[in-house]
Design an enzyme around this catalytic site. Structure first.
Site, PDB file in Angstrom:
ATOM      1  N   CYS A 136       0.610  -1.007  -0.033  1.00  0.00           N
ATOM      2  CA  CYS A 136       0.081  -0.146  -0.035  1.00  0.00           C
ATOM      3  C   CYS A 136       0.948   1.206  -0.057  1.00  0.00           C
ATOM      4  CB  CYS A 136      -0.947  -0.061   1.050  1.00  0.00           C
ATOM      5  SG  CYS A 136      -2.040   1.306   1.312  1.00  0.00           S
ATOM      6  N   CYS A 139      -0.343   4.309   2.275  1.00  0.00           N
ATOM      7  CA  CYS A 139      -0.208   3.700   3.614  1.00  0.00           C
ATOM      8  C   CYS A 139       0.975   4.319   3.962  1.00  0.00           C
ATOM      9  CB  CYS A 139      -0.517   2.366   3.867  1.00  0.00           C
ATOM     10  SG  CYS A 139      -2.282   1.865   3.317  1.00  0.00           S
ATOM     11  N   ASP A 140       2.346   3.654   3.280  1.00  0.00           N
ATOM     12  CA  ASP A 140       3.751   3.593   3.607  1.00  0.00           C
ATOM     13  C   ASP A 140       4.442   4.350   2.694  1.00  0.00           C
ATOM     14  OD1 ASP A 140       2.841   1.699   5.353  1.00  0.00           O
ATOM     15  OD2 ASP A 140       3.063  -0.045   4.286  1.00  0.00           O
TER      16      ASP A 140
END
Length: 315
Positions: A136, A139-140
């Site tokens: 992701c 997300c990261d």
């Protein structure tokens, strides 16, 4: 064998399942959450989460899921660490069975089983999970600002991930096993026009390396041919963008799914094609797949279930 009855059975945990539990229990519906094989969902495999509201300094994925779990239990949600293996949605009350033989009788069901990211199957993906390997970018990606990363995949999702990372990272490699991108024309054009995105066609990643985290990837071009060429690329992050598999197999005989297996809901609500069954989180979301959007649909599903019960004079 234990037999349990509830007005709201929530199948799956994670942000969607636990949030549904919070809302349903506050409505005095005495819900049961069956957590599934990975209590807390995929976020328990995420090291630090920085984009979930309420955690200004970030939070470990396991800690955030424990916080949500505790909050659901505080209001009276019963949480069972089991896996639902069989369902009968042919009539209400709905009947579900878990992997230990227990039977659940529910007036409504909220499906929050999530989706599992597809990986290449390399041992190094497990070795460096949380240490440079991610599925992701949203997300990261922030952790790799001004650094070099690689994205595996050639479809729209891979292009979207690469474009997003290109705004944060110094350089982005796209590793594509075919000699073309499968993405839409507009996405292909955007990727090819980005100066800091380099596309490696006809390439496969065979391994990762690094001391305390990912420092590079082993790549093979023209694998299995007489033109086979091996080389390494130096990277700090390795992002998989080859798709997700929604965890919906057990429901397929009753619930309408799209061609990828995601549950189809009646927008703007969370109702499925079976009256009294609702879906929340990644199992019904092929687009966003974020913790905050999952939590939001968990809230909506609980409210939809409550309204359904009220309309049927069962609250």
């Amino acid at each position: 064998m234990e037999e349990l009855k509830t007005k709201v059975l929530i199948i799956g945990s994670g942000p969607a399942g636990y949030t549904a539990g919070i809302y349903a229990s506050r409505a005095n519906l005495k819900p049961i959450v069956v957590e599934g094989p990975q209590p807390g969902g995929q976020l328990t495999q995420t090291t630090e989460i920085e984009n979930f509201p309420g955690y200004p300094s970030g939070v470990q994925g396991i800690q955030m899921m424990q916080d949500l779990r505790n909050q659901a239990e505080r209001f009276g949600t019963r949480i069972v660490s089991r896996l639902i293996t069989k369902v009968d949605f042919s009539k209400r009350p709905f009947i579900c069975h878990d992997d230990r033989g227990d039977r659940y009788e529910a007036e409504t069901v909220i499906i929050a089983t999530g989706a599992t990211a597809k990986y290449l199957g390399l041992d190094d993906e497990v070795k460096y999970n949380g240490l440079g390997v991610s599925a992701c970018a949203t997300c990261d990606g922030f952790f790799y600002r001004n650094r070099t990363v690689a994205v595996v995949g050639g479809g729209d999702t891979a292009c979207e991930e690469a474009l997003y990372l290109s705004t944060i990272c110094k350089k982005v490699y796209m590793v594509v096993r075919k000699d073309y991108l499968r993405a839409s024309t507009v996405m292909q054009t955007r990727v090819k026009e980005k100066e800091n995105i380099e596309i490696l066609f006809l390439c496969n990643v065979t391994g990762l390396y690094g001391e305390d985290g990912v420092e590079g990837a082993h790549v093979v071009r023209n694998l299995g041919t007489d033109k086979e060429e091996k080389f390494d690329i130096s990277i700090d992050g390795f992002f998989l963008a080859i798709g997700h598999t929604p965890n919906t197999e057990v429901f397929k005989d009753y619930i309408e799914l799209n061609k990828e297996g995601y549950i189809i809901t009646a927008a703007p609500g969370t109702a499925t094609n079976v009256e009294g069954v609702f879906a929340a989180g990644d199992c019904a979301d092929p687009i966003y797949r974020q913790a905050i959007t999952s939590a939001g649909t968990g809230c909506r599903a609980a409210m939809d279930a409550e309204r359904f019960l009220m309309d049927n004079d069962e609250v």
